[in-house]
Design a protein around this motif. Structure first.
Motif, PDB file in Angstrom:
ATOM      1  N   GLU A   1      -7.139   7.563   3.623  1.00  0.00           N
ATOM      2  CA  GLU A   1      -6.448   8.116   4.797  1.00  0.00           C
ATOM      3  C   GLU A   1      -6.859   7.343   6.059  1.00  0.00           C
ATOM      4  N   GLU A   2      -8.160   7.068   6.183  1.00  0.00           N
ATOM      5  CA  GLU A   2      -8.699   6.316   7.329  1.00  0.00           C
ATOM      6  C   GLU A   2      -8.061   4.933   7.406  1.00  0.00           C
ATOM      7  N   ARG A   3      -7.979   4.261   6.235  1.00  0.00           N
ATOM      8  CA  ARG A   3      -7.382   2.907   6.180  1.00  0.00           C
ATOM      9  C   ARG A   3      -5.933   2.932   6.654  1.00  0.00           C
ATOM     10  N   LYS A   4      -5.203   3.960   6.202  1.00  0.00           N
ATOM     11  CA  LYS A   4      -3.778   4.078   6.586  1.00  0.00           C
ATOM     12  C   LYS A   4      -3.643   4.264   8.103  1.00  0.00           C
ATOM     13  N   VAL A   5      -4.489   5.133   8.652  1.00  0.00           N
ATOM     14  CA  VAL A   5      -4.444   5.413  10.102  1.00  0.00           C
ATOM     15  C   VAL A   5      -4.718   4.134  10.900  1.00  0.00           C
ATOM     16  N   LYS A   6      -5.757   3.394  10.452  1.00  0.00           N
ATOM     17  CA  LYS A   6      -6.112   2.129  11.140  1.00  0.00           C
ATOM     18  C   LYS A   6      -4.967   1.122  11.063  1.00  0.00           C
ATOM     19  N   LEU A   7      -4.369   1.009   9.859  1.00  0.00           N
ATOM     20  CA  LEU A   7      -3.259   0.072   9.631  1.00  0.00           C
ATOM     21  C   LEU A   7      -2.085   0.441  10.558  1.00  0.00           C
ATOM     22  N   GLU A   8      -1.750   1.696  10.606  1.00  0.00           N
ATOM     23  CA  GLU A   8      -0.634   2.185  11.422  1.00  0.00           C
ATOM     24  C   GLU A   8      -0.892   1.885  12.907  1.00  0.00           C
ATOM     25  N   ALA A   9      -2.119   2.142  13.328  1.00  0.00           N
ATOM     26  CA  ALA A   9      -2.485   1.908  14.739  1.00  0.00           C
ATOM     27  C   ALA A   9      -2.369   0.426  15.076  1.00  0.00           C
ATOM     28  N   ARG A  10      -2.818  -0.437  14.145  1.00  0.00           N
ATOM     29  CA  ARG A  10      -2.763  -1.889  14.396  1.00  0.00           C
ATOM     30  C   ARG A  10      -1.306  -2.370  14.502  1.00  0.00           C
TER      31      ARG A  10
ATOM     32  N   LYS B   1       3.623  -2.971   7.252  1.00  0.00           N
ATOM     33  CA  LYS B   1       2.966  -1.652   7.260  1.00  0.00           C
ATOM     34  C   LYS B   1       3.226  -0.934   5.938  1.00  0.00           C
TER      35      LYS B   1
END
Length: 198
Positions: free
Chosen positions: A56-65, A89
């Motif tokens: 979940e953390e990885r997805k959030v970071k990816l989305e933010a980037r 994405k």
């Protein structure tokens, strides 16, 4: 007879106690197994939760980037770049999901392996307990048979001794009687001789 029966009762109680002890040991093995299985399940659940959180953390970071990169572009001028970012994405999200699936699958199979080993170990231990119980039972049976055999031999021996003593007693009585009879007849012969002599 009663004494032997009493001893038998004691033996039966002893056997029952021993069997109960073996059953207790069997239950102990089962209890241990249940503990191991529960612990394995709990460990898997905790590790799965941790892996899901990480994904979940990885997805959030990816989305933010991706969002930050897209925000820096002009929506009309860089429409194709923005759609390329969107596809990057989506690919990134799928990668995170696939990695999570693989991790969860590995966790499941590791847990299954732990549980299988624990079950096999418990099965082997309970077989050993059962075999030991059987062996002890056999040894008790054999010693009981031996004890019965000894008692029987002793009874036979006592009877033989008694019969031998009886025979001996009868022989002595006969010898004494024969002795008396011989004395008596020799006394009569003297008397007859004396009578004839006169």
């Amino acid at each position: 007879g009663r004494g032997a029966g009493g001893a038998g009762g004691g033996d039966a109680r002893h056997v029952r106690g021993r069997e109960a002890a073996h059953r207790g040991r069997g239950r102990g093995i089962d209890g241990e197994l249940q503990k191991v299985l529960k612990a394995a399940s709990a460990k898997r659940a905790a590790e799965e939760a941790a892996e899901e959180e990480l994904a979940e953390e990885r997805k959030v970071k990816l989305e933010a980037r991706i969002a930050a990169q897209a925000a820096a572009l002009d929506p009309i001028e860089h429409e194709d770049k923005i759609s390329a970012l969107e596809s990057t994405k989506m690919k990134g999200m799928k990668k995170v999901d696939d990695a999570l699936k693989a991790k969860l699958k590995a966790l499941l199979s590791a847990t299954k392996q732990v549980k299988k080993s624990a079950r096999m170990k418990a099965h082997a231990e309970s077989k050993l307990v059962a075999a030991r119980a059987k062996q002890e039972e056999k040894a008790r049976e054999l010693s009981a048979v031996a004890a019965r055999g000894t008692a029987q031999r002793e009874r036979k021996l006592a009877r033989a001794r008694f019969e031998a003593a009886e025979v001996l007693r009868e022989r002595r009585v006969l010898e004494v009687d024969a002795g008396k009879a011989a004395k008596h007849s020799s006394g009569r012969a003297d008397f007859v001789r004396k009578a004839q002599g006169r």
